[in-house]
Design an enzyme around this catalytic site. Structure first.
Site, PDB file in Angstrom:
ATOM      1  CE  LYS A 122      -0.327  -0.425   5.043  1.00  0.00           C
ATOM      2  NZ  LYS A 122      -1.155  -0.964   6.144  1.00  0.00           N
ATOM      3  NE  ARG A 142      -6.290  -0.055  11.545  1.00  0.00           N
ATOM      4  CZ  ARG A 142      -5.080  -0.233  11.029  1.00  0.00           C
ATOM      5  NH1 ARG A 142      -4.093   0.560  11.384  1.00  0.00           N
ATOM      6  NH2 ARG A 142      -4.838  -1.179  10.164  1.00  0.00           N
ATOM      7  CE1 TYR A 193      14.751  31.565   5.916  1.00  0.00           C
ATOM      8  CE2 TYR A 193      14.691  29.171   5.816  1.00  0.00           C
ATOM      9  CZ  TYR A 193      14.598  30.404   5.196  1.00  0.00           C
ATOM     10  OH  TYR A 193      14.346  30.462   3.849  1.00  0.00           O
ATOM     11  CG  MET A 213      10.922  23.476   0.666  1.00  0.00           C
ATOM     12  SD  MET A 213      10.052  24.576  -0.448  1.00  0.00           S
ATOM     13  CE  MET A 213       9.017  25.493   0.686  1.00  0.00           C
TER      14      MET A 213
HETATM   15  C1  LIG Z   1      -0.400  -1.973   6.777  1.00  0.00           C
HETATM   16  C2  LIG Z   1      -0.997  -3.272   7.152  1.00  0.00           C
HETATM   17  C3  LIG Z   1      -0.199  -4.437   7.148  1.00  0.00           C
HETATM   18  C4  LIG Z   1       1.297  -4.398   7.011  1.00  0.00           C
HETATM   19  O1  LIG Z   1       1.807  -3.924   8.231  1.00  0.00           O
HETATM   20  P1  LIG Z   1       3.380  -3.788   8.562  1.00  0.00           P
HETATM   21  O2  LIG Z   1       3.406  -3.387   9.983  1.00  0.00           O
HETATM   22  O3  LIG Z   1       3.896  -2.729   7.649  1.00  0.00           O
HETATM   23  O4  LIG Z   1       3.994  -5.096   8.304  1.00  0.00           O
HETATM   24  C5  LIG Z   1      -0.840  -5.649   7.357  1.00  0.00           C
HETATM   25  N1  LIG Z   1      -2.171  -5.708   7.601  1.00  0.00           N
HETATM   26  C6  LIG Z   1      -2.963  -4.601   7.649  1.00  0.00           C
HETATM   27  C7  LIG Z   1      -4.408  -4.736   7.941  1.00  0.00           C
HETATM   28  C8  LIG Z   1      -2.390  -3.347   7.444  1.00  0.00           C
HETATM   29  O5  LIG Z   1      -3.152  -2.254   7.516  1.00  0.00           O
END
Ligand SMILES: *Cc1c(COP(=O)(O)O)cnc(C)c1O
Length: 385
Positions: free
Chosen positions: A50, A148, A270, A323
């Site tokens: 992702k 969640r 800065y 930046m």
């Molecule tokens: C992001 C995610 C993962 C992967 O998690 P890592 O901690 O990066 O290994 C697996 N399962 C779900 C539901 C996630 O949201």
């Protein structure tokens, strides 16, 4: 693929015109995947890609993982699923965030499997199956305490009252997610696994998965049928307080733009934020918060632990992060390395993503996914791709 890519070790993209470079070592990525696959016995090792492959580029990342033998991928969004489907026509692709209300047909058209996490989503998928006239594959997401996404115990009771609810769909995975995997000793892990095993016994028989990266190291009971690591693939430490078993995939280098000497009492950056206590040689490097180098790594009015590596030595970051620039103290670095064009290691084997995250008060996930679009990106070539 260019001739340069076929013959050279690195595919070069506009490095001369950019400032900082982000090198992504796809062989190390594959090694990390193999290490994880070796952790989990007979369970399948999938990959979570992702957020653009944790910021490293979903296309090269997914291609490299597929070439290493990975067959199942997890994305968060249907848009990411579409991007991945274009790269991997045959992979199993799961959408972690579930079935989006207005995007159902896209899942069907592109063979994306949502992780259904509510009664509404299950009803929606049933309608899509009816319209398609065939049982479409989907996963079920069960909540076991993280609160969640996921079906609750109450939802599962409702579902079991209707024996036909899953009859028109193909449930091919049942998933839950750990809240405290990065703390191997946490009692929450075992509790969640037990809850998951109880709850899923009331659901259709399907392969099960609870392990993210840290979960993959908690032993075979947690690996179940499939593990779905993310951060560990990309070299981040899956644990809060244990040595990192993974190797660095992402390497950032930034060039010295200028070197100057300042007298004791002069300030840098800065707000006069940093004041020299001695005659100091400083180097201005071409990277800043615009590239995703967090502003919190600066050291206004204090000695920050943040540092970079130049010529084998560590140089502390001084003053605010701008930046497009940072300033480092190179008084103790050899003269031969303190010249325009020399590249400093900002992140990699010697300055790890875990250290940077700790200095910035965050986690490696946020550092990697926050990397900007200005880098010249270099991907190591794979013999097999
Ligand atoms: C992001 C995610 C993962 C992967 O998690 P890592 O901690 O990066 O290994 C697996 N399962 C779900 C539901 C996630 O949201």
């Amino acid at each position: 693929m260019t001739d340069q890519a076929r013959t050279g070790a690195w595919l070069l993209q506009e490095t001369q015109l950019a400032s900082a470079t982000l090198s992504i070592d796809l062989k190390v990525l594959q090694d990390n995947w193999r290490l994880l696959a070796g952790q989990c016995g007979t369970a399948e090792c999938a990959a979570t890609v992702k957020c653009d492959g944790y910021g490293l580029g979903i296309a090269p990342v997914a291609q490299a993982l597929a070439a290493a033998g990975c067959k199942t991928f997890f994305v968060a969004l249907p848009s990411e699923g579409l991007a991945l489907r274009a790269i991997l026509p045959r992979a199993d692709i799961y959408v972690l965030d579930g079935l989006f209300a207005d995007a159902g047909q896209a899942y069907v058209d592109h063979n994306l499997r949502p992780l259904l996490s509510s009664l509404e989503e299950i009803q929606h998928w049933r309608r899509l199956c009816q319209m398609a006239g065939r049982p479409l594959e989907a996963g079920l997401h069960v909540d076991t305490g993280i609160n969640r996404l996921g079906l609750s115990a109450g939802d599962i009771t409702v579902l079991t009252a209707d024996p036909d609810v899953f009859s028109t769909m193909s449930v091919c995975l049942v998933v839950s997610h750990l809240a405290c995997g990065s703390v191997p000793g946490s009692a929450t892990n075992r509790l969640q696994l037990d809850t998951f095993n109880t709850l899923r016994s009331a659901l259709p028989q399907a392969p099960a998965s609870i392990a993210n990266s840290p979960g993959s190291f908690l032993g075979e009971a947690f690996c179940l049928d499939l593990i779905r690591p993310g951060i560990a693939l990309y070299g981040g430490n899956p644990f809060d307080a244990r040595p990192n078993p993974m190797s660095a995939v992402a390497h950032i280098y930034a060039p010295i733009l200028q070197v100057r000497e300042i007298a004791a009492g002069e300030t840098v950056g800065y707000g006069d934020a940093w004041r020299a206590r001695r005659k100091t040689r400083i180097a201005i490097l071409g990277i800043g918060y615009g590239d995703g180098y967090p502003r919190s790594l600066g050291s206004p009015g204090r000695d920050s632990p943040s540092q970079v590596m130049i010529g084998g030595g560590f140089a502390p970051v001084i003053g605010h992060v701008s930046m497009d620039m940072i300033v480092v103290d190179v008084t103790d670095i050899g003269d031969e390395f303190c010249t325009r064009g020399v590249r400093a290691e900002i992140m990699g084997d010697n300055v790890t993503v875990d250290e940077i995250a700790a200095w910035a008060g965050t986690i490696p996930y946020e550092i990697l996914t926050g990397l900007g679009s200005r880098f010249a990106r270099l991907y190591s070539c794979l013999d097999s791709v």
